[in-house]
Enzyme design. Structure first.
Site, PDB file in Angstrom:
ATOM      1  N   LYS A 112      45.360  17.060  -6.709  1.00 46.54           N
ATOM      2  CA  LYS A 112      45.672  15.912  -6.374  1.00 46.54           C
ATOM      3  C   LYS A 112      45.777  15.017  -7.300  1.00 46.54           C
ATOM      4  O   LYS A 112      46.286  13.994  -7.577  1.00 46.54           O
ATOM      5  CB  LYS A 112      45.250  15.097  -5.125  1.00 46.54           C
ATOM      6  CG  LYS A 112      45.575  15.980  -3.838  1.00 46.54           C
ATOM      7  CD  LYS A 112      45.575  15.292  -2.511  1.00 46.54           C
ATOM      8  CE  LYS A 112      46.020  15.967  -1.258  1.00 46.54           C
ATOM      9  NZ  LYS A 112      45.800  15.721  -0.138  1.00 46.54           N
ATOM     10  N   LYS A 194      50.277  26.370   1.437  1.00 44.43           N
ATOM     11  CA  LYS A 194      49.990  26.441   2.727  1.00 44.43           C
ATOM     12  C   LYS A 194      51.216  25.317   3.050  1.00 44.43           C
ATOM     13  O   LYS A 194      51.437  24.470   2.372  1.00 44.43           O
ATOM     14  CB  LYS A 194      48.567  25.731   2.835  1.00 44.43           C
ATOM     15  CG  LYS A 194      48.344  24.317   2.493  1.00 44.43           C
ATOM     16  CD  LYS A 194      47.141  23.852   3.067  1.00 44.43           C
ATOM     17  CE  LYS A 194      46.959  22.282   2.918  1.00 44.43           C
ATOM     18  NZ  LYS A 194      46.282  21.499   3.756  1.00 44.43           N
ATOM     19  N   LYS A 197      51.735  18.546   4.354  1.00 50.10           N
ATOM     20  CA  LYS A 197      52.448  16.931   5.018  1.00 50.10           C
ATOM     21  C   LYS A 197      53.239  16.654   3.655  1.00 50.10           C
ATOM     22  O   LYS A 197      54.194  15.749   4.170  1.00 50.10           O
ATOM     23  CB  LYS A 197      51.313  15.835   5.490  1.00 50.10           C
ATOM     24  CG  LYS A 197      50.772  16.352   6.680  1.00 50.10           C
ATOM     25  CD  LYS A 197      49.445  15.383   6.940  1.00 50.10           C
ATOM     26  CE  LYS A 197      48.921  15.535   8.362  1.00 50.10           C
ATOM     27  NZ  LYS A 197      47.731  14.694   8.368  1.00 50.10           N
TER      28      LYS A 197
HETATM   29  P1  ATP Z   1      48.296  18.156   3.915  1.00 54.93           P
HETATM   30  O1  ATP Z   1      47.773  19.211   3.098  1.00 54.93           O
HETATM   31  O2  ATP Z   1      49.240  19.087   4.939  1.00 54.93           O
HETATM   32  O3  ATP Z   1      48.971  17.211   3.299  1.00 54.93           O
HETATM   33  P2  ATP Z   1      45.836  17.613   5.115  1.00 54.93           P
HETATM   34  O4  ATP Z   1      45.093  18.790   5.288  1.00 54.93           O
HETATM   35  O5  ATP Z   1      45.466  16.819   4.048  1.00 54.93           O
HETATM   36  O6  ATP Z   1      47.280  17.645   5.035  1.00 54.93           O
HETATM   37  P3  ATP Z   1      44.901  16.482   7.630  1.00 54.93           P
HETATM   38  O7  ATP Z   1      45.659  15.778   8.356  1.00 54.93           O
HETATM   39  O8  ATP Z   1      43.730  15.805   7.147  1.00 54.93           O
HETATM   40  O9  ATP Z   1      45.841  16.816   6.419  1.00 54.93           O
HETATM   41  O10 ATP Z   1      44.320  17.873   8.336  1.00 54.93           O
HETATM   42  C1  ATP Z   1      44.035  18.045   9.652  1.00 54.93           C
HETATM   43  C2  ATP Z   1      43.625  19.597   9.832  1.00 54.93           C
HETATM   44  O11 ATP Z   1      44.700  20.330   9.855  1.00 54.93           O
HETATM   45  C3  ATP Z   1      42.499  19.891   9.060  1.00 54.93           C
HETATM   46  O12 ATP Z   1      41.760  20.698   9.722  1.00 54.93           O
HETATM   47  C4  ATP Z   1      43.180  20.807   8.137  1.00 54.93           C
HETATM   48  O13 ATP Z   1      42.205  22.071   7.710  1.00 54.93           O
HETATM   49  C5  ATP Z   1      44.223  21.514   9.170  1.00 54.93           C
HETATM   50  N1  ATP Z   1      45.398  22.005   8.346  1.00 54.93           N
HETATM   51  C6  ATP Z   1      46.118  21.328   7.283  1.00 54.93           C
HETATM   52  N2  ATP Z   1      47.024  22.094   6.938  1.00 54.93           N
HETATM   53  C7  ATP Z   1      47.014  23.346   7.599  1.00 54.93           C
HETATM   54  C8  ATP Z   1      47.931  24.681   7.548  1.00 54.93           C
HETATM   55  N3  ATP Z   1      48.785  24.703   6.764  1.00 54.93           N
HETATM   56  N4  ATP Z   1      47.344  25.698   8.446  1.00 54.93           N
HETATM   57  C9  ATP Z   1      46.243  25.478   9.132  1.00 54.93           C
HETATM   58  N5  ATP Z   1      45.567  24.245   9.038  1.00 54.93           N
HETATM   59  C10 ATP Z   1      45.820  23.294   8.375  1.00 54.93           C
END
Ligand code: ATP
Ligand code: LTN
Length: 330
Positions: A112, A194, A197
């Protein structure tokens, strides 16, 4: 004794099926027989500047989604991070017990910040705030997706380090809980990354609130391969394997069962079936969401959650401050 479970989701972007299958589904399953606390981590969200009114409505969106997927405030504590002051307070204490070297090695920070000198300090300290979230509640188990493994390891390292210095029972050392199926859902347009968001292409992910047309388009366009065989092999067939994982997670089947059911059939039919099972799984969540998001009870639920969480956090803060010799009370 019931285990204390804690996890959090950021109020940013649309919650997608990766968040749901990797994390939220576990939250719901763990509610029975455990003592669960689920948080909307708004302080983590401001590591990237946010418009205040958009942030505020995103907090309520995630809270409503929490309840819509099946979190029950009668069983679990559901609250917003910044409503309990202990998170920020403990975070400072932990910052003084973490190393700049270990934080520089966090892959999320590296991804990031990309070496940008004006990356906010909060982005660097993000994993320490996450450690504070977890340690503030004497947490035993943290259900998360695979991408959080490194942050959980850091939390354990900090807890053990503090315990060695200030007394073994200062912190409970938590364990991560990662699913076998669904822990890492990949992007539909690029199955080597992966599902995220923050992706630019709207068809790389499916939001829990997407309508049927969008779900259909995103799945029918998903990247596969040219050999035509529905076989689970993430190394050489990442696209099809990801679709098998999603199908299995929604249909309640393992990858081997999905392969058996679909042996000898084509990608087109498989994708159509995946559209069906996804729509059928998300429909009830979307219906409940619409009701909950517009109801006045949501705020009351969150305020009540913050009070219950605050009472637990306060006791832990008294203990931690005492171990560190902080405050006038002594
Ligand atoms: P992103 O990387 O999608 O922008 P993030 O991981 O920062 O989002 P959070 O909302 O904090 O977003 O994540 C919430 C939960 O979702 C965490 O437990 C994270 O590990 C899980 N998670 C995020 N992306 C995935 C994925 N592609 N597959 C499985 N679990 C996921
Ligand atoms: N960093 C996590 C969100 C998060 C979290 C937590 C997860 C913040 N605090 C405490 C579990 C426990 C992420 O998914 N990006």
């Amino acid at each position: 004794m019931a285990a204390r479970v804690f996890s959090g989701v950021q109020p940013t972007g649309n919650i997608h099926i990766g968040n749901y299958l990797g994390a939220l589904k576990q939250f719901v399953d763990l509610q029975t027989g455990n003592d669960c606390i689920y948080c909307i981590v708004d302080l983590h969200a401001i590591t990237v500047p946010k418009d205040p009114s958009e942030l505020n409505s995103a907090i309520l969106d995630v809270a409503a989604l929490y309840l819509a997927v099946g979190l029950d405030p009668g069983k679990s504590i559901v609250f917003v991070q910044s409503d309990v002051s202990g998170h920020a307070e403990l975070s400072w204490i932990l910052m003084c017990n973490s190393y700049t070297g270990e934080l520089s090695r966090m892959t999320q920070f590296k991804d990031k910040s990309r070496g940008n000198e004006s990356a906010p300090t909060g982005l660097f300290a993000y994993p320490v705030l996450m450690a504070a979230d977890i340690l503030l509640y004497d947490t035993d188990v943290v259900p998360v997706g695979n991408d959080q493994k490194q942050h959980i390891e850091l939390t354990r390292d900090i807890a053990i380090r503090v315990n060695n210095k200030y007394g073994e029972d200062t912190f409970v050392v938590p364990e991560g809980r990662f699913l076998k199926e669904g822990a890492r859902i990949m992007a539909l347009d690029d199955p080597t990354a992966k599902m995220s968001k923050s992706a630019e292409n709207p068809h790389s992910s499916i939001s829990l609130l997407d309508d049927e047309g969008k779900i259909k388009k995103s799945i029918m366009r998903a990247t596969t391969d040219s050999d035509g065989e529905i076989r689970f092999d993430p190394g050489s067939k990442p696209g099809v394997s990801n679709l098998i994982t999603i199908y299995g997670a929604f249909a309640g089947m393992g990858a081997a069962d999905v392969e058996r059911e679909w042996a000898g059939r084509g990608y087109g039919d498989f994708k159509k079936a995946l559209v069906e099972v996804t729509i059928d799984s998300l429909r009830p969540i979307q219906e409940r969401y619409a009701e909950i998001r517009s109801s006045g009870d949501l705020i009351t639920t969150l305020k009540d959650g913050a009070e219950r969480a605050g009472a637990i956090a306060e006791k832990v803060m008294v203990r931690v401050k005492d171990r560190f010799g902080l405050g006038a009370a002594g």
